[in-house]
Motif scaffolding. Structure first.
Motif, PDB file in Angstrom:
ATOM      1  N   TYR A 163       0.840  -1.195   0.000  1.00  0.00           N
ATOM      2  CA  TYR A 163       0.000   0.000   0.000  1.00  0.00           C
ATOM      3  C   TYR A 163       0.879   1.250   0.000  1.00  0.00           C
ATOM      4  CZ  TYR A 163      -3.583  -3.334   1.420  1.00  0.00           C
ATOM      5  OH  TYR A 163      -4.430  -4.406   1.466  1.00  0.00           O
ATOM      6  N   LYS A 164       0.570   2.159  -0.890  1.00  0.00           N
ATOM      7  CA  LYS A 164       1.289   3.436  -0.944  1.00  0.00           C
ATOM      8  C   LYS A 164       0.413   4.582  -0.455  1.00  0.00           C
ATOM      9  CE  LYS A 164       4.047   6.306  -4.097  1.00  0.00           C
ATOM     10  NZ  LYS A 164       5.292   6.200  -3.320  1.00  0.00           N
ATOM     11  N   LYS A 165      -0.885   4.531  -0.861  1.00  0.00           N
ATOM     12  CA  LYS A 165      -1.794   5.612  -0.479  1.00  0.00           C
ATOM     13  C   LYS A 165      -3.233   5.135  -0.643  1.00  0.00           C
ATOM     14  CE  LYS A 165      -2.813  10.456  -1.662  1.00  0.00           C
ATOM     15  NZ  LYS A 165      -2.511  11.554  -2.621  1.00  0.00           N
ATOM     16  N   GLY A 201     -16.532   9.663   0.586  1.00  0.00           N
ATOM     17  CA  GLY A 201     -17.729   8.904   0.934  1.00  0.00           C
ATOM     18  C   GLY A 201     -17.450   7.414   0.835  1.00  0.00           C
ATOM     19  N   LYS A 202     -18.243   6.695   0.017  1.00  0.00           N
ATOM     20  CA  LYS A 202     -18.093   5.254  -0.131  1.00  0.00           C
ATOM     21  C   LYS A 202     -17.154   4.866  -1.276  1.00  0.00           C
ATOM     22  CE  LYS A 202     -22.629   4.097   1.794  1.00  0.00           C
ATOM     23  NZ  LYS A 202     -23.892   3.362   1.574  1.00  0.00           N
ATOM     24  N   LYS A 203     -16.556   5.876  -1.922  1.00  0.00           N
ATOM     25  CA  LYS A 203     -15.652   5.611  -3.039  1.00  0.00           C
ATOM     26  C   LYS A 203     -14.200   5.750  -2.584  1.00  0.00           C
ATOM     27  CE  LYS A 203     -18.956   7.205  -6.548  1.00  0.00           C
ATOM     28  NZ  LYS A 203     -19.183   8.170  -7.650  1.00  0.00           N
ATOM     29  N   TYR A 204     -13.365   4.765  -2.978  1.00  0.00           N
ATOM     30  CA  TYR A 204     -11.968   4.735  -2.542  1.00  0.00           C
ATOM     31  C   TYR A 204     -11.035   4.629  -3.750  1.00  0.00           C
ATOM     32  CZ  TYR A 204     -13.512   3.927   2.254  1.00  0.00           C
ATOM     33  OH  TYR A 204     -14.097   4.061   3.496  1.00  0.00           O
ATOM     34  N   THR A 205      -9.863   5.226  -3.582  1.00  0.00           N
ATOM     35  CA  THR A 205      -8.776   5.078  -4.551  1.00  0.00           C
ATOM     36  C   THR A 205      -7.586   4.473  -3.817  1.00  0.00           C
ATOM     37  OG1 THR A 205      -9.509   7.021  -5.795  1.00  0.00           O
ATOM     38  CG2 THR A 205      -7.263   6.239  -6.190  1.00  0.00           C
ATOM     39  N   ILE A 206      -7.190   3.276  -4.260  1.00  0.00           N
ATOM     40  CA  ILE A 206      -6.108   2.537  -3.590  1.00  0.00           C
ATOM     41  C   ILE A 206      -4.892   2.553  -4.507  1.00  0.00           C
ATOM     42  CG2 ILE A 206      -5.441   0.353  -2.536  1.00  0.00           C
ATOM     43  CD1 ILE A 206      -8.502  -0.338  -2.543  1.00  0.00           C
ATOM     44  N   THR A 207      -3.820   3.182  -4.068  1.00  0.00           N
ATOM     45  CA  THR A 207      -2.580   3.226  -4.841  1.00  0.00           C
ATOM     46  C   THR A 207      -1.609   2.189  -4.276  1.00  0.00           C
ATOM     47  OG1 THR A 207      -2.886   5.591  -5.238  1.00  0.00           O
ATOM     48  CG2 THR A 207      -0.702   4.689  -5.667  1.00  0.00           C
ATOM     49  N   ILE A 215      -3.239   1.361  -9.598  1.00  0.00           N
ATOM     50  CA  ILE A 215      -4.357   2.019  -8.916  1.00  0.00           C
ATOM     51  C   ILE A 215      -5.602   1.157  -9.071  1.00  0.00           C
ATOM     52  CG2 ILE A 215      -5.854   4.046  -8.846  1.00  0.00           C
ATOM     53  CD1 ILE A 215      -3.528   5.711  -9.806  1.00  0.00           C
ATOM     54  N   VAL A 216      -6.259   0.906  -7.938  1.00  0.00           N
ATOM     55  CA  VAL A 216      -7.515   0.167  -7.922  1.00  0.00           C
ATOM     56  C   VAL A 216      -8.584   1.076  -7.326  1.00  0.00           C
ATOM     57  CG1 VAL A 216      -8.754  -1.841  -7.032  1.00  0.00           C
ATOM     58  CG2 VAL A 216      -6.340  -2.054  -7.659  1.00  0.00           C
ATOM     59  N   TYR A 217      -9.706   1.164  -8.012  1.00  0.00           N
ATOM     60  CA  TYR A 217     -10.826   1.968  -7.529  1.00  0.00           C
ATOM     61  C   TYR A 217     -11.863   1.040  -6.896  1.00  0.00           C
ATOM     62  CZ  TYR A 217      -8.702   5.573 -10.389  1.00  0.00           C
ATOM     63  OH  TYR A 217      -7.816   6.484 -10.929  1.00  0.00           O
ATOM     64  N   ALA A 218     -12.483   1.507  -5.832  1.00  0.00           N
ATOM     65  CA  ALA A 218     -13.446   0.682  -5.103  1.00  0.00           C
ATOM     66  C   ALA A 218     -14.637   1.510  -4.661  1.00  0.00           C
ATOM     67  CB  ALA A 218     -12.775   0.038  -3.889  1.00  0.00           C
ATOM     68  N   GLY A 271     -12.331  -1.993  -9.709  1.00  0.00           N
ATOM     69  CA  GLY A 271     -11.983  -1.859 -11.112  1.00  0.00           C
ATOM     70  C   GLY A 271     -10.743  -1.020 -11.310  1.00  0.00           C
ATOM     71  N   ALA A 272     -10.234  -1.038 -12.567  1.00  0.00           N
ATOM     72  CA  ALA A 272      -9.035  -0.268 -12.902  1.00  0.00           C
ATOM     73  C   ALA A 272      -9.353   1.181 -13.205  1.00  0.00           C
ATOM     74  CB  ALA A 272      -8.332  -0.912 -14.095  1.00  0.00           C
ATOM     75  N   THR A 273     -10.643   1.484 -13.457  1.00  0.00           N
ATOM     76  CA  THR A 273     -11.078   2.865 -13.661  1.00  0.00           C
ATOM     77  C   THR A 273     -12.366   3.076 -12.871  1.00  0.00           C
ATOM     78  OG1 THR A 273     -12.514   2.448 -15.578  1.00  0.00           O
ATOM     79  CG2 THR A 273     -10.148   2.763 -16.016  1.00  0.00           C
ATOM     80  N   PRO A 274     -12.674   4.327 -12.519  1.00  0.00           N
ATOM     81  CA  PRO A 274     -13.897   4.589 -11.737  1.00  0.00           C
ATOM     82  C   PRO A 274     -15.178   4.215 -12.469  1.00  0.00           C
ATOM     83  CG  PRO A 274     -12.407   6.469 -11.665  1.00  0.00           C
ATOM     84  CD  PRO A 274     -11.876   5.551 -12.709  1.00  0.00           C
ATOM     85  N   LYS A 275     -15.119   4.169 -13.815  1.00  0.00           N
ATOM     86  CA  LYS A 275     -16.322   3.902 -14.597  1.00  0.00           C
ATOM     87  C   LYS A 275     -16.458   2.436 -15.006  1.00  0.00           C
ATOM     88  CE  LYS A 275     -16.682   8.585 -16.471  1.00  0.00           C
ATOM     89  NZ  LYS A 275     -16.752   9.416 -17.701  1.00  0.00           N
ATOM     90  N   GLN A 276     -15.497   1.602 -14.628  1.00  0.00           N
ATOM     91  CA  GLN A 276     -15.549   0.187 -14.998  1.00  0.00           C
ATOM     92  C   GLN A 276     -15.411  -0.685 -13.744  1.00  0.00           C
ATOM     93  OE1 GLN A 276     -12.361   0.060 -17.925  1.00  0.00           O
ATOM     94  NE2 GLN A 276     -13.851   0.033 -19.593  1.00  0.00           N
TER      95      GLN A 276
END
Length: 714
Positions: free
Chosen positions: A179-181, A186-192, A201-204, A215-220
């Motif tokens: 984990y880097k960052k 809210g309920k949306k996370y960005t995991i670096t 980067i993984v979006y959750a 997903g690999a992008t916020p829209k997928q």
């Protein structure tokens, strides 16, 4: 005054309530306990660990009052104070269910403790089980929120495992990431994540019912769950079965993965090793896997057909994993259900789900089946075996109506059940003889029926199973069945040669031009090359190939013949002959020539799954001891499961002194030393006296100490 008393009472009540904390299914690292820690309670006066032991049926357990927990970095042991469900310092025998639930109490932990270790001391204080890095402060132990941690599987019915998020790292795309960052809105996370300088980067997004979209992008984003969701109507892309024509090819495969909870502080305790079964030679090759600093590993080895390997690790003695030529199998080795990524993920997931369907691995069922051999005819015994097979195949069909399985997984499972039944049917005579020999006193006088096995006994054999290569999917049972046929008295007449026996099998079972007959011929020639002790020529190989119609087996015979030559050239094994001696004089006669030296004796057999790997693990140690007065003596004996030819093939790779005993001599020594099974190890001093007749799987370090102690004695 009254109000003050009430205030103090409420304050005390609040403090005690706050001090109590329950952690359900806590996260922990490397663990050697055959089960799990299900819950931790932090009470105002104690710390309680709750255990669920899952593989308890075949063992006894004793927990010493010297067992303890330890705050990481403190070097202070907090000894167990009491127990529930098990008594300290007393043996707990196995239950019928094979499960055991118990709780251990320890002194109260400080409020700032984040992680602890647990060490379970047994009756022998040099032996213990452990659980490292048990997370106490789950919320603050990681920068990743608790709601995102766990093993996440797709919800489309495939149940593919794509994301593993833990306290200290993550497993994604067959690799360990740090984990880097972590940021959120809210309920949306960005995991670096970071790995060797590369970023990912993984979006959750948190969803309802504890589910998360990644997903690999916020829209997928794709929905994932921590539990499997079965959809029998799921369609897997390119879901094709194995085909006979493409089943065999000279190639290699890669087995890789990660061992759960690996850190540098536990590297001495963590290990991964594999056993590779060669379908054609029936030899077992052990390989030790090197674990990297992040707990990952990868090993490439030859693979000529789809097969399984047996994996041993800190978590399990044996775990079956399937591999394929030219592909990678990625395995997350842990204390729970195995998880897979990579090319063979769906195959291994399916076979893991189907694992419980196997009557032929049920000890109670097989015990009853074996006991029946003295009172039922071969025909009725055969019917019972086929009934078990049909029962398993029906259970498999019913499970498949609820769960999706890949066509390859189903193909392997069905083929294996057929060969389980065949192998068991062939074992009628062996099981019958064992039952008669070991008939308990209370059953003396039991009417033992006469029997004769006719070739018609094997009328269940179908050329559909043997007319192509797909039987190899049931390796090693395909080879076991082939060996059983060639050693079966039903197909032998007096003075029959090996070729005569093959012709009898072919004619009586109508197996002409089948892969099975080519396989049997391959096995004969392979054995002949060993028996001729390297005196065969290129012309001999070419002549042998003329009898084998399958092109792969014909070409592979050349490769294996060259390996035989190379093995003979490097072999330093020495075969001894037993002097004419019986009874009490037998063992004395065998060790007489080695008096004045310390002898390490290994009783083993070629069919023993743990014998040869253990022997090979001592190879480097034997080299280390070669200039000392130590003899490594290997003793084996004849049986239907271990003919002399197979033994000769095996010992070519085993440096040391060897004895091959008759079945009568072998059984005498087994009774003399009261063997419950093999392998069995013992040490004999320079005077020829047995100083330890039952070493329990000694490690190399333990063995070194024992032998050096004996060497130091006059």
């Amino acid at each position: 005054m009254k109000n003050n008393i009430i205030t103090i009472f409420l304050l005390v009540l609040f403090t005690n309530t706050f001090a109590q904390k329950t952690i359900e299914n806590p996260e922990y690292g490397l663990i050697s306990i055959p089960g799990s820690i299900t819950k931790i309670e932090i009470l105002d006066t104690a710390t309680v660990l709750h255990f669920h032991i899952k593989s308890y049926r075949e063992r006894k357990i004793i927990i010493s009052d010297k067992s303890y927990i330890e705050v990481i970095g403190s070097n202070k042991k907090l000894l167990v104070t009491k127990s529930e469900g098990i008594k300290l310092n007393e043996v707990k025998k196995a239950s019928d269910t094979g499960e055991l639930f118990y709780s251990l109490y320890f002194p109260k932990l400080e409020t700032n403790v984040k992680t602890i270790d647990f060490v379970e001391v047994h009756d022998n204080e040099d032996e213990y089980a452990y659980a490292y890095d048990i997370v106490i402060d789950q919320e603050n132990a990681s920068m990743l929120p608790l709601a995102l941690r766990g093993n996440w599987m797709r919800m489309d019915g495939s149940n593919l495992w794509d994301y593993g998020f833990y306290t200290n790292n993550a497993i994604i795309d067959r690799a360990v990431w740090n984990y880097k960052k972590v940021t959120n809105k809210g309920k949306k996370y960005t995991i670096t994540l970071e790995r060797e300088g590369a970023l990912k980067i993984v979006y959750a997004k948190l969803n309802k019912n504890g589910r998360v979209a990644f997903g690999a992008t916020p829209k997928q984003l794709v929905a994932y769950s921590l539990t499997k969701l079965h959809n029998p109507n799921f369609k897997l892309e390119n879901d094709l079965p194995y085909e006979s024509a493409s089943l065999l090819k000279l190639d290699s495969t890669t087995y890789s993965g990660i061992i759960k909870g690996y850190t540098e502080r536990v590297k001495e305790k963590a290990y991964v090793s594999i056993l590779i079964y060669d379908a054609f030679t029936l030899k077992v090759e052990p390989l030790k896997v090197k674990i990297k600093t992040d707990g990952s590993f990868s090993i490439k080895f030859p693979a000529n057909y789809p097969q399984f390997i047996m994996v041993s690790s800190t978590y399990t003695n044996q775990q079956q994993v399937n591999v394929e030529q030219g592909k990678e199998t990625f395995h997350f080795i842990n204390d729970g259900t195995p998880l897979f990524m990579g090319d063979c993920a769906m195959l291994n997931d399916g076979l893991t789900e189907m694992k419980s369907i196997n009557s032929f691995f049920n000890n109670k069922i097989m015990k009853e089946l074996a006991e029946s051999t003295i009172s039922v005819s071969p025909e009725d015994y055969k019917k019972a075996c086929l009934k078990l097979r049909d029962k398993d195949l029906t259970a498999l069909k019913e499970l498949n109506q609820k769960h999706f399985f890949s066509r390859k997984a189903l193909q392997i499972k069905k083929m294996t059940h057929n060969f389980f039944a065949m192998k068991s049917i062939h074992d009628y005579e062996r099981r019958r003889n064992d039952q008669i020999k070991n008939l308990p006193p209370e059953k003396e006088g039991t009417v033992i029926i006469d029997y004769k096995i006719e070739p018609s006994f094997y009328d269940f054999y179908s050329s559909d199973i043997f007319n192509d290569r797909l039987g190899l999917l049931a390796t090693p049972y395909f080879g076991f069945v082939a060996n059983n046929l060639t050693s079966d008295s039903s197909f032998k007449n007096e003075n029959d040669s090996a070729r005569d026996i093959e012709n009898n099998i072919q004619d009586r079972l109508n197996l002409e031009n089948t892969f099975l007959m080519d396989f049997i011929r391959f096995r004969r020639f392979y054995g002949d090359f060993f028996n001729e002790e390297n005196n065969f020529t290129e012309a001999d190989i070419e002549n042998a190939k003329q009898e084998i119609k399958d092109p792969f087996l014909s070409d592979y015979l050349t490769i294996t013949a060259k390996r035989v030559k190379a093995t003979h050239e490097k072999s330093t094994s020495n075969i001894n002959t037993v002097e004419k001696a019986e009874g009490e004089e037998l063992f004395e006669a065998m060790i007489k020539k080695f008096k004045g030296k310390v002898i390490y004796v290994d009783f083993w057999a070629t069919w023993c799954g743990t014998c040869i790997p253990t022997i090979k693990n001592t190879q480097s140690f034997k080299e280390e001891m070669k200039d000392k007065d130590v003899v490594f003596l290997y003793i084996s004996g004849e049986s239907k499961r271990s003919p002399e030819n197979t033994w000769k093939q095996a010992i070519a790779d085993i440096n040391g002194e060897h004895y091959w005993l008759t079945e009568e001599q072998w059984n005498y020594l087994l009774n003399k030393f009261n063997f419950n099974g093999i392998p069995r190890y013992m040490v004999i001093n320079k005077k020829g006296e047995v100083v330890n007749d039952n070493l329990i799987h000694p490690s190399i370090e333990e063995l070194k100490v024992i032998l050096n102690e004996e060497l130091a004695k006059k």
